[in-house]
Design an enzyme around this catalytic site. Structure first.
Site, PDB file in Angstrom:
ATOM      1  N   GLU A 190       0.946  -1.157  -0.085  1.00 22.54           N
ATOM      2  CA  GLU A 190       0.117  -0.063  -0.005  1.00 22.54           C
ATOM      3  C   GLU A 190       0.852   1.246   0.063  1.00 22.54           C
ATOM      4  O   GLU A 190       0.600   2.016   0.811  1.00 22.54           O
ATOM      5  CB  GLU A 190      -1.077   0.276   1.289  1.00 22.54           C
ATOM      6  CG  GLU A 190      -1.756  -1.185   1.225  1.00 22.54           C
ATOM      7  CD  GLU A 190      -2.693  -1.170   2.531  1.00 22.54           C
ATOM      8  OE1 GLU A 190      -2.656  -0.161   3.376  1.00 22.54           O
ATOM      9  OE2 GLU A 190      -3.917  -1.927   2.462  1.00 22.54           O
ATOM     10  N   GLU A 306      -5.953 -11.017  -0.667  1.00 20.13           N
ATOM     11  CA  GLU A 306      -6.655 -10.864   0.571  1.00 20.13           C
ATOM     12  C   GLU A 306      -8.293 -10.652   0.320  1.00 20.13           C
ATOM     13  O   GLU A 306      -8.870  -9.995   0.576  1.00 20.13           O
ATOM     14  CB  GLU A 306      -6.393  -9.398   1.258  1.00 20.13           C
ATOM     15  CG  GLU A 306      -4.979  -9.428   1.473  1.00 20.13           C
ATOM     16  CD  GLU A 306      -4.441  -7.884   2.263  1.00 20.13           C
ATOM     17  OE1 GLU A 306      -5.195  -7.353   2.668  1.00 20.13           O
ATOM     18  OE2 GLU A 306      -3.228  -7.761   2.184  1.00 20.13           O
TER      19      GLU A 306
HETATM   20  C1  GLA Z   1      -4.926  -4.589   4.573  1.00 18.39           C
HETATM   21  C2  GLA Z   1      -3.679  -5.303   4.988  1.00 18.39           C
HETATM   22  C3  GLA Z   1      -3.885  -6.441   5.860  1.00 18.39           C
HETATM   23  C4  GLA Z   1      -5.077  -6.184   6.682  1.00 18.39           C
HETATM   24  C5  GLA Z   1      -6.161  -5.725   5.990  1.00 18.39           C
HETATM   25  C6  GLA Z   1      -7.354  -5.454   6.934  1.00 18.39           C
HETATM   26  O1  GLA Z   1      -5.412  -5.009   3.258  1.00 18.39           O
HETATM   27  O2  GLA Z   1      -2.767  -5.536   4.089  1.00 18.39           O
HETATM   28  O3  GLA Z   1      -2.870  -7.006   6.235  1.00 18.39           O
HETATM   29  O4  GLA Z   1      -4.682  -5.730   7.859  1.00 18.39           O
HETATM   30  O5  GLA Z   1      -5.850  -4.369   5.491  1.00 18.39           O
HETATM   31  O6  GLA Z   1      -7.573  -6.571   8.007  1.00 18.39           O
END
Ligand code: GLA
Length: 399
Positions: A190, A306
């Protein structure tokens, strides 16, 4: 506007896994009580949520999801170590890889200056070894969940040289420790801005890295150290850049630009992780397919890192107006199933470019989306609050 345009505000807080689980559960409970209908005219007894009885029997009786997709998609999931006690057998049955939900983040591994704590991450790695899972190392650099001391030298800000040395030694330590089990690292998470016209996330979007390094050079440094460390300890381990909203046209162009720029500097970047915190409607299958194809065409691996599907697709991120909580129902169960099916059809059509698909959690009782962006129950995963398979799980077995 799709989810996650706005900076999340988890802050540099490191929650122990048990506390995090508890908070998620409390968040869900308080949301349920706050969506009761407006005050009735005659007094009624308080609404008591029925006790949830956890039961893994059905989950274990279903055919293995990982076997079902074997040779087509490699499936993983993110978890906290405490989940292994109740759900370890289900995890071993349905998945082949895992990501530490929080245990490998900087704040978990180096909570205080000079203090390291590998216990939680080691528990996950031990399970992975025992069950022949591979792990995604998540994440070497992120602007959240880092310890307060990290950017400081006593009361002063640390110098760029100190930061650089800390980063190098952190990366070498974790890459070496998990070299036998981690086959890919999220090197930087990010770092790209959500603001129009701005490339890198800076302090205005809660990143201290840019300030500490006097620019975005920390990204290149992280990839350089990760390449050196993997060359020494784990030469086949892949290096990824990971982010959310990768499917948004403006953001994906910025991300692609960053990856190409790193390559021009002679650095190794093997691929991009699209976090895939999706909703029932966003992104469209077309946007998702285009994104995988765009990065694939430039020679980057793509992973779905994710995955979860929020049922609140009418949130307005611009005005921060959040959709009211909805109860789970058979109709919603079907809608989520159709959405998962639609997404997996895109994944399957692009399986040659996709290195893995990882769900951000196993069952709806433990998901960050019960508390983000506001506290309300969400149903983003394949198993429900009692750990039984949802229609979405069965829909995937149809593909
Ligand atoms: C982001 C992070 C993850 C997690 C999510 C929310 O996507 O990369 O590690 O913390 O937020 O749970």
């Amino acid at each position: 506007m799709s989810a996650r345009r706005v900076q999340r505000s988890l802050g540099p807080i490191v929650l122990s896994s048990a506390i995090a689980g508890l908070l998620l559960a409390c968040a869900a409970r308080s949301t349920q009580s706050s969506v009761r209908p407006s005050a009735p005219s005659a007094p009624r007894p308080p609404v008591v949520a029925p006790a949830v009885v956890l039961d893994e029997t059905e989950a274990l009786a279903r055919p293995s999801l990982a076997e079902h997709f074997q040779g087509r998609l490699e499936l993983g999931l993110a978890l906290e170590p405490y989940a292994l006690k109740q759900q370890g057998a289900v995890i071993a049955h349905h998945f082949r890889r895992m990501t530490a939900e929080n245990a490998m983040k900087l704040g978990s591994l180096q909570p205080r200056a000079g203090v390291t704590n590998y216990e939680q991450a080691d528990r996950l790695a031990a399970f992975a070894r025992e069950h022949h899972f591979k792990m995604t190392g998540h994440a070497l650099v992120w602007h959240q969940m880092q310890p307060g001391w990290w950017f400081k030298d006593g009361k002063q800000p640390a110098t760029k040289e100190q930061m650089s040395e800390r980063l190098r030694s952190h990366i070498f330590a974790v890459v070496e420790r998990y070299a036998d089990v981690v086959d890919n690292w999220d090197v930087v998470n990010e770092a790209i801005s959500d603001l129009q016209g701005q490339i890198y996330r800076d302090e205005a979007e809660k990143s201290l890295w840019m300030k500490a390094f006097g620019g975005p050079d920390y990204i290149a440094q992280a990839f350089r150290f990760a390449a050196e460390a993997t060359a020494k300890f784990a030469p086949t381990t892949k290096l990824y850049y990971n982010d959310y909203n990768v499917e948004q046209p403006e953001k994906r162009v910025k991300i692609l630009g960053l990856l190409q720029d790193l390559r021009k500097q002679g650095l190794r970047v093997d691929g991009v992780g699209t976090q895939a915190h999706f909703s029932l409607t966003s992104p469209t299958p077309k946007e998702l397919a285009e994104t995988i194809e765009l990065f694939g065409a430039q020679g980057f691996l793509v992973k779905i890192s994710e995955l979860d599907v929020s049922v609140y697709s009418r949130d307005d991120w611009g005005s921060k107006t959040w959709q009211a909580a909805v109860p789970f129902s058979p109709a919603l169960d079907r809608q989520i199933a159709e959405r998962y099916s639609e997404l997996f059809q895109v994944f399957l059509a692009h399986h040659a470019q996709l290195s893995s698909v990882t769900f951000w959690g196993l069952s709806d009782d433990h998901t960050w989306l019960n508390g983000f962006p506001v506290s309300r129950p969400n149903y983003p995963l394949l198993f429900d609050r009692s750990h039984r398979p949802k229609a979405a799980f069965d829909a995937l077995l149809e593909l």
